[in-house]
Every structure is written in structure tokens, then in C-alpha cells.
Design a protein around this motif. Structure first.
Motif: not given
Ligand code: NI
Length: 170
Positions: A61-80
């Protein structure tokens, strides 16, 4: 690095349920690099492994305007999830040219592994919350258009199949 082909709705492989990643190793880090390159090239703000026909729980995921904030999610869970919801006009790289409103939790808390295999937690709201929920749906085999009426879903299928036929003729 490699650009990966993105599956297009209504491809049945988009409905496969992803399995947890067993080890965050070089194979997974290569997958993450290729997925990030594919997402930025598209361009998009999120991509789930399901969309590139890899059925393991990996999301970029990268929702930043400048496409410079990559988030890598491995085995993600929404806990709340908040009771409060927000409606957002969503799109998807697997459903090109289609945008429609989906109602989801306004705020969420996520627990995930990062690229180093460490467990991290973060809170999300706004576009990031939308994006995480959208991508985690992909890992469960769910595409955002499935929240729309069956009439709309049928129209979208017809339109995308027609686009595909025309692309093959060209
Ligand atoms: Ni999507």
C-alpha cells in the motif's frame, strides 16, 4: 525486479482465499518488490498478492501523494474496527475504469508482519483505512464490486468482458 500481470475481474482466481505466509524470506521479499513495482507502474495505491495470482497473505500500500511511503503487510489482521463508518468512492486495478461508493469502518487497528518479519501494529483512518480493508478483502477472495447491487455487478461484468474482447481484436 519485474512487473507482474494483474488479474482482471471477473477472473475466478480473484476469489481464491490466500494462505498465511510461512516464512518472511527472500522469496517473499522478491514478491514484495515486484508487487510494489507493479503497483507504482499501474499506478495504484494498493495491491494484494491475490491480484497477481499469488495466494498468500501479502499486501503493498502507498497512499502518500508523492508515492514515497510504501507499507508492506504480511499476514495482516484487522484487530479493531470503529462502529463509525465512512463512504468512499473506490476503484481497483483488477476492475479498471470502474469506481463506486463502498461503506466501511472509518477507523481500524491493524496487526501485521513487516518485511523483516517483525510484528507491528498501526492505526488507520481516511484513505489508508479504506485501502487496508479493500486489500484485506482481496486476500479473502472478495472484490469491492461485490458490495454493489447485483444489477451493477452484472453491468460491470458485461462491460469488462466487452473491453477484453476488444483488446484481443486490437
Ligand atoms: Ni483492488
Amino acid at each position: 525486479m519485474a512487473l507482474l500481470p494483474i488479474l482482471r475481474y471477473p477472473d475466478p482466481r480473484l476469489h481464491k482465499v490466500a494462505k498465511p505466509v510461512q516464512a518472511v524470506d527472500d522469496r517473499i521479499r522478491t514478491l514484495v518488490r515486484d508487487m510494489a513495482e507493479t503497483m507504482y507502474d499501474a499506478p495504484g495505491v494498493g495491491l494484494a498478492a491475490t491480484q497477481v495470482d499469488v495466494h498468500e497473505r501479502v499486501v503493498v500500500i502507498d497512499v502518500s501523494e508523492d508515492s514515497n511511503d510504501l507499507r508492506v503487510l504480511i499476514n495482516p489482521e484487522i484487530i479493531w474496527k470503529s462502529e463509525e463508518t465512512q463512504v468512499y468512492e473506490e476503484g481497483c486495478l483488477s476492475v479498471p475504469g470502474i469506481y463506486d461508493e463502498v461503506e466501511r469502518a472509518a477507523r481500524i487497528r491493524v496487526r501485521t508482519l513487516n518485511q523483516e518479519g517483525q510484528t507491528v501494529e498501526f492505526d488507520a483512518e481516511g484513505l489508508l483505512a479504506v485501502c487496508v480493508q479493500h486489500e484485506l478483502d482481496h486476500l479473502m477472495g472478495k472484490v469491492f464490486v461485490e458490495y454493489l447491487s447485483s444489477l451493477k455487478q452484472n453491468r460491470i461484468k458485461t462491460r469488462l468482458r466487452k473491453q477484453e474482447r476488444e483488446a484481443m481484436k486490437a
